[in-house]
Scaffold this active site. Structure first.
Site, PDB file in Angstrom:
ATOM      1  N   THR A  31     -19.979 135.286 -19.077  1.00  0.00           N
ATOM      2  CA  THR A  31     -20.739 134.375 -17.954  1.00  0.00           C
ATOM      3  C   THR A  31     -20.465 134.421 -16.715  1.00  0.00           C
ATOM      4  OG1 THR A  31     -21.020 131.971 -17.697  1.00  0.00           O
ATOM      5  CG2 THR A  31     -18.924 132.733 -18.773  1.00  0.00           C
ATOM      6  N   ASP A  32     -21.433 134.285 -15.778  1.00  0.00           N
ATOM      7  CA  ASP A  32     -21.251 134.150 -14.467  1.00  0.00           C
ATOM      8  C   ASP A  32     -20.179 133.011 -14.361  1.00  0.00           C
ATOM      9  OD1 ASP A  32     -22.841 131.928 -14.785  1.00  0.00           O
ATOM     10  OD2 ASP A  32     -24.416 132.614 -13.095  1.00  0.00           O
ATOM     11  N   GLU A  33     -19.928 132.070 -14.950  1.00  0.00           N
ATOM     12  CA  GLU A  33     -19.089 130.847 -14.628  1.00  0.00           C
ATOM     13  C   GLU A  33     -17.583 131.413 -14.411  1.00  0.00           C
ATOM     14  OE1 GLU A  33     -19.722 127.427 -16.818  1.00  0.00           O
ATOM     15  OE2 GLU A  33     -22.042 127.696 -17.088  1.00  0.00           O
ATOM     16  N   LYS A  56     -13.694 131.567 -21.289  1.00  0.00           N
ATOM     17  CA  LYS A  56     -14.505 132.929 -21.178  1.00  0.00           C
ATOM     18  C   LYS A  56     -13.611 133.539 -20.250  1.00  0.00           C
ATOM     19  CE  LYS A  56     -17.962 133.761 -22.909  1.00  0.00           C
ATOM     20  NZ  LYS A  56     -17.937 134.470 -23.986  1.00  0.00           N
ATOM     21  N   TYR A  84     -14.711 125.053 -20.617  1.00  0.00           N
ATOM     22  CA  TYR A  84     -15.557 126.332 -21.162  1.00  0.00           C
ATOM     23  C   TYR A  84     -15.338 127.422 -20.491  1.00  0.00           C
ATOM     24  CZ  TYR A  84     -19.488 129.214 -21.160  1.00  0.00           C
ATOM     25  OH  TYR A  84     -20.450 130.353 -21.261  1.00  0.00           O
TER      26      TYR A  84
END
Ligand code: TDX
Length: 304
Positions: A93-95, A124, A120
């Site tokens: 993810t970009d997060e 990741k 979260y």
């Protein structure tokens, strides 16, 4: 080509989502269980690791399944791929890059430093770093992709867009966290999946590819587009309690994917993509209805 889906069928999984697909079989099991994972990886040519606990709000209520699935689960898959010398692609993810200011001209690239905000996104980020270490230390043939926010059919109704669509179907006002100024970079799920195919086919081992379709919108803009799609006034929504630590803005620079692999998004009209997504939720109420009351009760208990 035969595809085996390994899925724990938690609240977020539904066997019906793949039941009509030819050459796809389902094994119900946990990616953190080496006894389940190892024999499946041994008989495979490629592992595409989509499995994750993925919802930020849930990770704020209880981080433990995020650590187990995202970190221990990724470790378990990596070890199986290493033992069996199997090509590996990791979905992320970009997060992992944290967030950007609203007026920052920069976008995330593969060299942006990791700076995750939530339980979260930190799990990741940890899983991405495990993959990188397995490439460097053990020569695992792996690639990584970090994608922006997905929308489209079959998305669990805890997520922003399907939550508001199913609220509107039920005559409930959309719920906007805080002022709604936070920006997400939307991509249609089919464009995400086409990018994953392109990386599996042509991506360079050890590389990270960012996937995004230049789809930045504030949450307020998205809610107003949905209200318009339902013929409702543009102020017919509620502001609710903001998410703690809420990332302000994500934005992806996908030029490496475009230039190296020739990938282009096909769903470039967001309004049209949303309209088809609304149609899908209208036509597939039996798919999402069983989860709706539980999801809304959980949000209500958080003032959201
Ligand atoms: O009811 C809501 N109201 C609201 O304003 C919900 C559910 C969300 N929001 C806001 C929070 C975010 O700014 O909408 C935005 C999108 O929220 P989510 O759908 O929860 O997505 P996000 O937190 O951005 O993370 C998503 O994209 C990146 C996925 O859940 C992640 O798995 C992915 O990594």
């Amino acid at each position: 080509m035969d595809i085996t889906v390994l899925d724990a069928l938690t609240y977020a999984g539904d066997a019906r989502s793949i039941q009509d697909l030819a050459s796809v079989s389902l094994v119900e099991g946990d990616i953190a269980d080496a006894g389940v994972v190892d024999p499946l990886v041994a008989e495979s040519d490629l592992v595409v690791h989509f499995a994750a606990e993925s919802h930020n709000d849930n990770s704020l209520n209880d981080p433990s399944p995020f650590v187990r699935t995202n970190i221990v689960g990724t470790f378990t898959l990596l070890e199986a791929a290493r033992r069996n010398d199997v090509r590996f692609h990791h979905i992320s993810t970009d997060e992992v890059y944290g967030d950007l200011e609203l007026d920052d001209p920069a976008k995330f690239t593969a060299s942006t430093p990791y700076n995750p905000s939530s339980p979260y996104s930190s799990t990741k980020a940890g899983s991405d770093l495990l993959v990188r270490a397995w490439v460097r230390s053990f020569g695992l043939r792996a690639t990584i992709s970090n994608c922006s926010n997905n929308y489209g059919p079959y998305q669990h109704i805890e997520k922003f867009i399907p939550r508001q669509i199913t609220n509107l179907i039920d005559g409930i006002r959309p719920r906007l966290y805080g002022a709604g100024a936070n920006v997400r970079d939307w991509i249609h799920v089919d464009d995400h999946n086409r990018a994953v195919w392109a990386i599996i086919d042509g991506g360079r081992i050890g590389e990270t590819y960012l996937i995004g379709a230049d789809g930045e919108k504030s949450n307020l803009e998205v809610v107003q587009e949905l209200l318009a799609a339902f013929g409702r006034p543009e102020d017919d929504f509620d502001h609710v309690t903001d998410r703690p630590g809420h990332d302000l803005r994500y934005a992806i620079d996908a030029s490496k994917l475009r230039d190296e692999l020739g990938w282009r998004p096909q769903h470039t009209d967001f309004q049209d993509g949303l309209a088809h997504t609304v149609d899908w939720y209208r036509s597939n109420e039996d798919w999402w209805r069983p989860e709706k009351a539980r999801v809304e009760a959980s949000y209500a208990s958080q003032g959201q």
